[in-house]
Design a protein around this motif. Sequence first.
Motif, PDB file in Angstrom:
ATOM      1  N   GLN A 177      -5.172  -2.035   3.457  1.00 55.50           N
ATOM      2  CA  GLN A 177      -3.876  -1.364   3.500  1.00 55.50           C
ATOM      3  C   GLN A 177      -3.777  -0.227   2.487  1.00 55.50           C
ATOM      4  O   GLN A 177      -3.396   0.896   2.834  1.00 55.50           O
ATOM      5  CB  GLN A 177      -2.756  -2.382   3.241  1.00 55.50           C
ATOM      6  CG  GLN A 177      -1.367  -1.762   3.230  1.00 55.50           C
ATOM      7  CD  GLN A 177      -0.284  -2.790   2.939  1.00 55.50           C
ATOM      8  OE1 GLN A 177      -0.532  -3.981   2.991  1.00 55.50           O
ATOM      9  NE2 GLN A 177       0.910  -2.322   2.624  1.00 55.50           N
ATOM     10  N   SER A 178      -4.117  -0.469   1.252  1.00 57.30           N
ATOM     11  CA  SER A 178      -3.998   0.577   0.225  1.00 57.30           C
ATOM     12  C   SER A 178      -4.937   1.743   0.515  1.00 57.30           C
ATOM     13  O   SER A 178      -4.579   2.913   0.282  1.00 57.30           O
ATOM     14  CB  SER A 178      -4.305  -0.012  -1.154  1.00 57.30           C
ATOM     15  OG  SER A 178      -5.622  -0.532  -1.200  1.00 57.30           O
ATOM     16  N   MET A 181      -3.378   3.813   3.491  1.00 60.24           N
ATOM     17  CA  MET A 181      -2.179   4.535   3.053  1.00 60.24           C
ATOM     18  C   MET A 181      -2.540   5.689   2.122  1.00 60.24           C
ATOM     19  O   MET A 181      -1.952   6.784   2.213  1.00 60.24           O
ATOM     20  CB  MET A 181      -1.220   3.570   2.358  1.00 60.24           C
ATOM     21  CG  MET A 181      -0.623   2.513   3.264  1.00 60.24           C
ATOM     22  SD  MET A 181       0.532   1.411   2.415  1.00 60.24           S
ATOM     23  CE  MET A 181       1.880   2.539   2.055  1.00 60.24           C
ATOM     24  N   THR A 182      -3.515   5.477   1.249  1.00 59.19           N
ATOM     25  CA  THR A 182      -3.943   6.551   0.347  1.00 59.19           C
ATOM     26  C   THR A 182      -4.556   7.704   1.130  1.00 59.19           C
ATOM     27  O   THR A 182      -4.285   8.889   0.831  1.00 59.19           O
ATOM     28  CB  THR A 182      -4.949   6.010  -0.679  1.00 59.19           C
ATOM     29  OG1 THR A 182      -4.368   4.929  -1.403  1.00 59.19           O
ATOM     30  CG2 THR A 182      -5.377   7.103  -1.645  1.00 59.19           C
ATOM     31  N   SER A 184      -3.873   8.624   4.203  1.00 59.62           N
ATOM     32  CA  SER A 184      -2.805   9.350   4.891  1.00 59.62           C
ATOM     33  C   SER A 184      -2.011  10.224   3.911  1.00 59.62           C
ATOM     34  O   SER A 184      -1.630  11.356   4.239  1.00 59.62           O
ATOM     35  CB  SER A 184      -1.879   8.357   5.585  1.00 59.62           C
ATOM     36  OG  SER A 184      -1.012   9.020   6.468  1.00 59.62           O
ATOM     37  N   THR A 233       1.982   6.954   7.318  1.00 56.83           N
ATOM     38  CA  THR A 233       1.555   6.239   6.109  1.00 56.83           C
ATOM     39  C   THR A 233       2.130   4.836   6.074  1.00 56.83           C
ATOM     40  O   THR A 233       1.450   3.882   5.636  1.00 56.83           O
ATOM     41  CB  THR A 233       1.996   7.015   4.851  1.00 56.83           C
ATOM     42  OG1 THR A 233       1.435   8.331   4.888  1.00 56.83           O
ATOM     43  CG2 THR A 233       1.527   6.307   3.589  1.00 56.83           C
ATOM     44  N   PHE A 234       3.344   4.682   6.557  1.00 54.42           N
ATOM     45  CA  PHE A 234       4.029   3.392   6.452  1.00 54.42           C
ATOM     46  C   PHE A 234       3.745   2.473   7.636  1.00 54.42           C
ATOM     47  O   PHE A 234       4.394   1.433   7.774  1.00 54.42           O
ATOM     48  CB  PHE A 234       5.540   3.652   6.320  1.00 54.42           C
ATOM     49  CG  PHE A 234       5.880   4.583   5.203  1.00 54.42           C
ATOM     50  CD1 PHE A 234       5.910   4.138   3.894  1.00 54.42           C
ATOM     51  CD2 PHE A 234       6.151   5.929   5.443  1.00 54.42           C
ATOM     52  CE1 PHE A 234       6.218   5.001   2.848  1.00 54.42           C
ATOM     53  CE2 PHE A 234       6.459   6.797   4.411  1.00 54.42           C
ATOM     54  CZ  PHE A 234       6.498   6.331   3.112  1.00 54.42           C
ATOM     55  N   ARG A 235       2.795   2.862   8.477  1.00 61.85           N
ATOM     56  CA  ARG A 235       2.403   1.992   9.591  1.00 61.85           C
ATOM     57  C   ARG A 235       1.264   1.051   9.225  1.00 61.85           C
ATOM     58  O   ARG A 235       0.873   0.199  10.015  1.00 61.85           O
ATOM     59  CB  ARG A 235       1.974   2.859  10.783  1.00 61.85           C
ATOM     60  CG  ARG A 235       3.093   3.651  11.408  1.00 61.85           C
ATOM     61  CD  ARG A 235       4.060   2.762  12.153  1.00 61.85           C
ATOM     62  NE  ARG A 235       3.399   1.967  13.168  1.00 61.85           N
ATOM     63  CZ  ARG A 235       3.163   2.375  14.412  1.00 61.85           C
ATOM     64  NH1 ARG A 235       3.571   3.585  14.785  1.00 61.85           N
ATOM     65  NH2 ARG A 235       2.564   1.607  15.279  1.00 61.85           N
ATOM     66  N   PHE A 236       0.696   1.216   8.015  1.00 63.76           N
ATOM     67  CA  PHE A 236      -0.438   0.388   7.605  1.00 63.76           C
ATOM     68  C   PHE A 236       0.009  -0.721   6.658  1.00 63.76           C
ATOM     69  O   PHE A 236      -0.615  -0.971   5.648  1.00 63.76           O
ATOM     70  CB  PHE A 236      -1.503   1.240   6.899  1.00 63.76           C
ATOM     71  CG  PHE A 236      -2.070   2.332   7.754  1.00 63.76           C
ATOM     72  CD1 PHE A 236      -2.995   2.053   8.735  1.00 63.76           C
ATOM     73  CD2 PHE A 236      -1.666   3.647   7.567  1.00 63.76           C
ATOM     74  CE1 PHE A 236      -3.520   3.067   9.518  1.00 63.76           C
ATOM     75  CE2 PHE A 236      -2.187   4.663   8.339  1.00 63.76           C
ATOM     76  CZ  PHE A 236      -3.115   4.374   9.324  1.00 63.76           C
ATOM     77  N   GLN A 237       1.073  -1.346   6.967  1.00 66.39           N
ATOM     78  CA  GLN A 237       1.613  -2.368   6.073  1.00 66.39           C
ATOM     79  C   GLN A 237       1.284  -3.756   6.632  1.00 66.39           C
ATOM     80  O   GLN A 237       1.964  -4.264   7.521  1.00 66.39           O
ATOM     81  CB  GLN A 237       3.129  -2.198   5.920  1.00 66.39           C
ATOM     82  CG  GLN A 237       3.523  -0.922   5.195  1.00 66.39           C
ATOM     83  CD  GLN A 237       5.019  -0.805   4.971  1.00 66.39           C
ATOM     84  OE1 GLN A 237       5.780  -1.629   5.449  1.00 66.39           O
ATOM     85  NE2 GLN A 237       5.426   0.223   4.230  1.00 66.39           N
ATOM     86  N   TYR A 244      -4.329   5.244  13.117  1.00 66.05           N
ATOM     87  CA  TYR A 244      -5.204   6.146  12.374  1.00 66.05           C
ATOM     88  C   TYR A 244      -5.854   7.186  13.285  1.00 66.05           C
ATOM     89  O   TYR A 244      -6.346   8.230  12.801  1.00 66.05           O
ATOM     90  CB  TYR A 244      -6.294   5.349  11.648  1.00 66.05           C
ATOM     91  CG  TYR A 244      -7.309   4.709  12.553  1.00 66.05           C
ATOM     92  CD1 TYR A 244      -8.451   5.398  12.940  1.00 66.05           C
ATOM     93  CD2 TYR A 244      -7.130   3.424  13.037  1.00 66.05           C
ATOM     94  CE1 TYR A 244      -9.398   4.818  13.773  1.00 66.05           C
ATOM     95  CE2 TYR A 244      -8.062   2.835  13.865  1.00 66.05           C
ATOM     96  CZ  TYR A 244      -9.186   3.538  14.235  1.00 66.05           C
ATOM     97  OH  TYR A 244     -10.111   2.947  15.073  1.00 66.05           O
TER      98      TYR A 244
END
Length: 734
Positions: A177-178, A181-182, A184, A233-237, A244
Amino acid sequence: MRKKEERAWRPSSSPIRRGPATAHIVAAEKPQWFKSPLASDRLRRPSEAQPCASDPFKDANVGVDGQGQGGGGSSYDGHPPFKRYEEPTLLEIFYDLFFAANYNVFTQSQAVTNHQRFKAYIGYFSLLWGTWLVVTLYDVRYVTDSIFERVARAVQLGVLVGFTVVAPNFNPEDQDQSTMMTMSLMLFFSRLCLAIEYAHTLAQIYKYKRARLPLYLQIAINTISALVYLGITFRFQGKQSRVYITWYIFTAGEAILSLVISNYWKTLSFTRTHLMKRLSLITIMILGESIQTVAQNIATMVKTSAAWNSFTIGMITAASGTIYFIFLVYFDWMRHLQLPALRQQIWTALHYPFHLSLVLFMRGFTQLILFGKAFNVLNTIADNWQYDPSPGPRTFDELTNNTSSRSIADGLANETSQIFDLYPPQDSAARIVVNHSIYNISMIPDATWVNLQDYLATANDSAVLDDATVNGFVTLVEQIVNIYSVMANSVSKSFGIDVSTETKPKHPNSSNPIELAENEVTISDKTNQRARLVFAYTYVACGCTLVLLVMMALVSRMSPLGRLPRLRFIICALFGIGIAVTATLFFVPDDADTFLLTAWPIPTIGLAWFVVTVLVHVRGSAGGGRTRSALDTVRNIVGLFRPRKKNKETRRQRDDDEDSQRVILRFWPPTRENTDLSGAETLKGAAGGAAPRGRRVSFRDVSPKGAPRLDSPESSRFKDEDHQHRKADGSEHV
């Protein structure tokens, strides 16, 4: 004050002389906060900066640099003349170095081991290369050395640092996840910074009305992309998301739209920019990183004193030569640094698959060097341990000639200890397995060796071994396989090939020698699979690299294709296809292993690139050359033995033409500039006739070597042009 300013800008060619010339030390200019990308230091054509057509008398005090003398807010309908640099600036080169360092870190941390990692490799490189390209498209057109641009470049370098941070854990199929997000967020900041840079350029040239709309479109492209990257970015939670894929779609769309809209507005045009040099610079950096990796692998191979042999020397020569041949082919086929707009864009677009293929090829190629050296060492061990009834000094034959299992075990212990001295194992499990296997061999009944020797010496096919002898021989083979696997793993790890982290032992913390032996055999098999995979994608990438080089050479070639250049391109393309097809051995593991155990995987690629390099340097064109001259010489020699069919008048006229060309060359030295004049028109103009103006004569037009053959298409064209010329001035009726 007015007179001082006039003296300051008086040109150096003024006839006024005030004394001897003195040298002036020019201090480096301090960077400004904002700097215009306009070429305000050169005279412009009227079409480049002119007042509004609707009001020709508005703001009549406009200088040649496009700035109103009165400082008023004048508007323009012309195209802004931008500064054009022949070479990349220091900011651009520094950014390219960061790019090369990023992809090198990823290739070292993410090895291609399976289909999943292969997709991750391509995905990461595509995002990195796409980000570099959209930044480069801005740099080659509008970059300036100002504080604003330096701050913006610092942001873009920070984005590349972010790419380095996410490189070790980047895997879209198994998402962290991190990390996702990074990635993106890095894309968001990169495109937002680009949009701000384009907005700064728009502010600098806002007075040019025709330049506003294209820059509005370019800003909109980057802004929309930035917002999309921020949104996903907030879809990878906490879940595995397929969103992607949007990265790749928008990255490709940005680059394609930027290239397409540059054809409709002169403000966005890449004409006269150094875009091709930037792409060539990245190619050099990729090859340079490969040379560095080859040097590191060479240092790894020659750690032991016994490493230097004919195999090592041949491997190093083939590897270094291959990289040098690729360099020669790429730059010898890139003869023009400026191409027409469409050709330049196609050539630029082809560099994405070319750089991807080149990176994969160089990565696999450098790994094959280590695999080749490791397999060469293992071949030596296998040759010594393989039983062969023919006479010759072999370790296994000497061991089995003994009649004692203890002596065989002692001989194997001596052999393994010598190998471990050269290639020490990295853990204690290897020695535990070897000691246990040697102990099992020592416990085989001694009668097994006597019965085995009698059976091998008997020519009777009906001879049968008893169960005790068969069991003893099976035990010997199993234990030798275990010992060989341990030594193979030890040799591979000494050369930097370690696949133990990718295997999952059944009992990770077990100290049982049998289970440890099974794990060692599994690691050895996994190493062989890795070697086959590296061989496959290296050969496929090598073939694709060569085919793409042929395509780029065809796109950048401005002269017509003759028979020899056409044949050269066909042969080079067939070489690339043949190299790629060789990778089909991957689907036949036994044949692939047999090929990899030979000394030919690296030299085969080196020889192929050597042949391609020779073909590239074989001259052959419509205008002549060494090959053409050689062919003409051979034809003339052969013609001496043929009956003469042409009359003396034709030969005398041809001799007179050659003499006239020599006279013209003596009194009128040719130049190398291009010209549209035919050979006949050039000679007529040189002799004093009326030749068309506007072009300077070229070397090929008046050179005897450049004169076409009498039976060539060029000669017929020249005859038609001479006929039209004589018809025009009436000389045909004389």
